[in-house]
Design a protein around this motif. Structure first.
Motif, short mmCIF file in Angstrom:
data_model
loop_
_atom_site.label_atom_id
_atom_site.label_comp_id
_atom_site.label_asym_id
_atom_site.label_seq_id
_atom_site.Cartn_x
_atom_site.Cartn_y
_atom_site.Cartn_z
N ALA A 119 0.82 -1.20 0.00
CA ALA A 119 0.00 0.00 0.00
C ALA A 119 0.86 1.27 0.00
O ALA A 119 0.58 2.22 -0.74
CB ALA A 119 -0.94 -0.01 1.20
N GLU A 120 1.92 1.28 0.81
CA GLU A 120 2.76 2.48 0.89
C GLU A 120 3.51 2.70 -0.42
O GLU A 120 3.65 3.85 -0.87
CB GLU A 120 3.76 2.33 2.04
CG GLU A 120 4.61 3.58 2.26
CD GLU A 120 5.50 3.45 3.48
OE1 GLU A 120 6.40 4.31 3.64
OE2 GLU A 120 5.30 2.51 4.28
N VAL A 121 3.98 1.63 -1.04
CA VAL A 121 4.70 1.75 -2.31
C VAL A 121 3.79 2.32 -3.39
O VAL A 121 4.17 3.19 -4.17
CB VAL A 121 5.25 0.38 -2.75
CG1 VAL A 121 5.87 0.46 -4.14
CG2 VAL A 121 6.26 -0.14 -1.74
N ALA A 122 2.56 1.81 -3.45
CA ALA A 122 1.64 2.18 -4.51
C ALA A 122 0.94 3.52 -4.25
O ALA A 122 0.43 4.14 -5.19
CB ALA A 122 0.59 1.08 -4.69
N GLY A 123 0.88 3.93 -2.99
CA GLY A 123 0.19 5.17 -2.67
C GLY A 123 -1.32 5.01 -2.66
O GLY A 123 -2.04 5.95 -3.02
N ALA A 124 -1.79 3.84 -2.25
CA ALA A 124 -3.23 3.58 -2.15
C ALA A 124 -3.44 2.49 -1.10
O ALA A 124 -2.53 1.70 -0.82
CB ALA A 124 -3.78 3.12 -3.50
N SER A 125 -4.63 2.45 -0.51
CA SER A 125 -4.91 1.46 0.52
C SER A 125 -5.00 0.07 -0.09
O SER A 125 -5.18 -0.10 -1.31
CB SER A 125 -6.23 1.79 1.21
OG SER A 125 -7.32 1.61 0.30
N ALA A 126 -4.85 -0.95 0.73
CA ALA A 126 -4.96 -2.34 0.26
C ALA A 126 -6.32 -2.59 -0.37
O ALA A 126 -6.42 -3.29 -1.38
CB ALA A 126 -4.71 -3.30 1.42
N ARG A 127 -7.36 -2.01 0.22
CA ARG A 127 -8.71 -2.19 -0.33
C ARG A 127 -8.82 -1.58 -1.72
O ARG A 127 -9.38 -2.17 -2.64
CB ARG A 127 -9.75 -1.57 0.61
CG ARG A 127 -11.18 -1.69 0.09
CD ARG A 127 -12.17 -1.13 1.08
NE ARG A 127 -12.21 -1.93 2.31
CZ ARG A 127 -13.02 -1.67 3.33
NH1 ARG A 127 -13.84 -0.62 3.26
NH2 ARG A 127 -12.99 -2.43 4.40
#
Length: 232
Positions: free
Chosen positions: A154-162
């Motif tokens: 999530a931190e790498v992508a800049g979005a929540s897991a959901r």
């Protein structure tokens, strides 16, 4: 080995047949692996690039779909039957401007029929358009042994897991685990075809044991990993 053809397209449909070795092909939206005794069908006008892995021997057919019924016009990798392989060889003996009512024309008609009947292989990897997924997928493609969960990404992508889980379903048509498993097995197929041991390939592609890798590989790819070396 290592030869690459950059992005290009053809005026006619193309059947690209791997007689030996492995080809990797990609478009803007998907990547495909084409092992020995298979072929990729490429509709006319589709930009694609091809790279060669190992000692590749390939043959290509260009198909004018405006003549006759022709094969299905969707992008796919198919198994090349013994009959289709021999028909391709036979057509290679004919002149480029063969008589459509003679031997060449009859062979071409049989080839079109065999392509339409060929068994499709699940050897494609959809590629993301969303920039958040592009970051995540690029890192996974660079290290197929990475075992991080979607929450960790999530931190790498800049979005929540959901959000990432929703994007995978919407953008790629499969879950995160399904996509990661597919890219791992595509990489594993190339490694196994080079003669690397199953234990080494399992470790380098995110599996803690060769037995777990073998069971998952057989389920996804339809063959045992011990048979992959036969694709050279």
């Amino acid at each position: 080995d290592g030869f690459e053809t950059p992005l290009h397209h053809h005026a006619r449909d193309q059947l690209l047949h791997a007689a030996s070795g492995i080809m990797r092909l990609h478009t803007e939206l998907q990547a495909w692996i084409v092992p020995r005794d298979s072929a990729v069908y490429i509709p006319a006008g589709t930009p694609h690039a091809v790279s060669m892995h190992g000692a590749v021997e390939m043959r290509t057919l260009y198909i004018d779909t405006s003549v006759g019924e022709g094969p299905p016009r969707d992008f796919r990798v198919v198994a090349v039957s013994n009959l289709l392989r021999e028909l391709i060889l036979a057509l290679g003996e004919e002149a480029m401007d063969y008589d459509p009512t003679g031997r060449g024309g009859l062979i071409a008609q049989m080839i079109a029929l065999e392509i339409s009947r060929a068994r499709e292989l699940t050897l494609n990897v959809p590629l993301p358009k969303d920039p958040r997924l592009q970051r995540l997928c690029a890192e996974l493609l660079a290290d197929l042994s990475d075992r991080r969960t979607l929450e960790a990404w999530a931190e790498v992508a800049g979005a929540s897991a959901r959000t990432l889980a929703r994007l995978f379903k919407h953008d790629l048509g499969m879950s995160f685990n399904q996509w990661r498993r597919r890219i791992r097995f595509h990489g594993a197929l190339e490694a196994l075809s080079r003669g690397e041991t199953i234990a080494t390939v399992a470790h380098c592609h995110g599996y803690r044991s060769a037995s777990a890798f073998s069971a998952a590989y057989r389920k996804e790819m339809g063959i045992a990993p011990s048979k992959a070396a036969d694709l050279r």
